[in-house]
Design a protein around this motif. Structure first.
Motif, short mmCIF file in Angstrom:
data_model
loop_
_atom_site.label_atom_id
_atom_site.label_comp_id
_atom_site.label_asym_id
_atom_site.label_seq_id
_atom_site.Cartn_x
_atom_site.Cartn_y
_atom_site.Cartn_z
N SER A 1 -0.39 1.60 -4.47
CA SER A 1 -0.31 3.02 -4.94
C SER A 1 0.97 3.14 -5.30
CB SER A 1 -0.92 3.84 -3.89
OG SER A 1 -2.35 3.81 -3.56
N ILE A 2 2.06 2.63 -4.49
CA ILE A 2 3.44 2.88 -4.98
C ILE A 2 4.11 1.93 -6.04
CG2 ILE A 2 5.90 2.24 -3.95
CD1 ILE A 2 4.62 2.86 -1.14
N LYS A 3 3.32 1.02 -6.20
CA LYS A 3 3.74 0.03 -7.50
C LYS A 3 3.17 0.87 -8.62
CE LYS A 3 3.67 -4.72 -6.30
NZ LYS A 3 5.15 -5.00 -6.83
N GLU A 4 2.03 1.54 -8.67
CA GLU A 4 1.38 2.25 -9.90
C GLU A 4 2.28 3.42 -10.20
OE1 GLU A 4 -2.03 5.41 -10.74
OE2 GLU A 4 -2.33 3.98 -9.20
N PHE A 5 2.91 4.17 -8.99
CA PHE A 5 3.71 5.25 -8.90
C PHE A 5 5.20 4.80 -9.60
CE2 PHE A 5 7.18 7.97 -7.27
CZ PHE A 5 6.71 9.35 -7.65
N ALA A 6 5.85 3.76 -9.09
CA ALA A 6 7.05 3.24 -9.42
C ALA A 6 6.94 2.85 -10.89
CB ALA A 6 7.23 2.20 -8.72
N THR A 7 5.92 2.21 -11.52
CA THR A 7 5.60 2.07 -12.93
C THR A 7 5.72 3.33 -13.76
OG1 THR A 7 4.34 -0.17 -12.61
CG2 THR A 7 3.91 1.00 -14.52
N MET A 8 4.86 4.39 -13.27
CA MET A 8 5.09 5.55 -13.92
C MET A 8 6.71 6.01 -14.00
SD MET A 8 2.59 8.91 -13.24
CE MET A 8 3.06 8.81 -11.25
N MET A 9 7.30 5.98 -13.09
CA MET A 9 8.69 6.35 -12.87
C MET A 9 9.51 5.92 -13.93
SD MET A 9 8.84 8.79 -10.43
CE MET A 9 7.15 9.00 -11.39
#
Length: 194
Positions: free
Chosen positions: A84-92
């Protein structure tokens, strides 16, 4: 010509001061340079700036935060194993990178000096996070993202409401819903970690 010479002298002094141990971060330097520009003209050759000092400060603050979001996102991608954090970081990295490019184009057209690097507060947070691993990193990163997105949402909403420059107001109004989506997303991750 006098005004251009004056601006060049101030810029040189600012960089000299920065290099000689006077600790001024990139955002403060950009804000100082923008304050010296004439707000009554947009003529690039006279050093004019096409926005008010408040609008210029919004631009430097937004650019600083946007650069930090991209850098922290890249750091998270290299440090976390949480999907979930990887997905969020990619979005950032994607969303804030796009917003940064758009803001840079507006700033260039209006002769606004943006910071070349993140400010000392963001750099300190990056340095702290770099030293962390595992769940400690995940928690600290998520907490930083919640806090940062609350501040960024306020910044965007304030500029969209009170800004004087039409392009910066439109940028803020367009960016605020994206930031709200990010905040909602990171809050869900935060709640799931409890």
């Amino acid at each position: 010509m006098k005004k251009l010479s004056y601006l060049l002298m101030i810029a040189a002094a600012a960089y000299t001061f920065q290099g000689c141990g006077g600790h001024k971060d990139a955002k403060e330097t950009a804000d100082s340079l923008n304050k010296t520009k004439d707000t009554t003209t947009n003529a690039m050759n006279t050093g004019g700036i096409a926005v008010t000092n408040d609008d210029a400060k919004f631009a430097t603050t937004a650019a600083d935060g946007g650069m930090a979001e991209v850098a922290l996102g890249k750091l998270a991608l290299s440090k976390t194993s949480n999907a979930s954090i990887k997905e969020f970081a990619t979005m950032m990295v994607a969303d804030h990178g796009k917003a940064n490019d758009e803001l840079m184009a507006i700033a260039k057209a209006k002769n606004i000096t943006l910071p070349a690097a993140v400010d000392s507060t963001h750099q300190k947070k990056m340095d702290e996070l770099t030293k962390m691993n595992g769940k400690d990193f995940d928690k600290a990163y998520v907490d930083a993202m919640v806090d940062g997105h609350k501040k960024t949402l306020d910044l965007m909403n304030d500029e969209a409401k009170d800004g004087k420059d039409a392009e910066l107001k439109a940028f803020a109004a367009k960016t605020a819903p994206v930031v709200q989506t990010h905040l909602d997303h990171i809050n869900k991750i935060h709640d799931a970690m409890k």
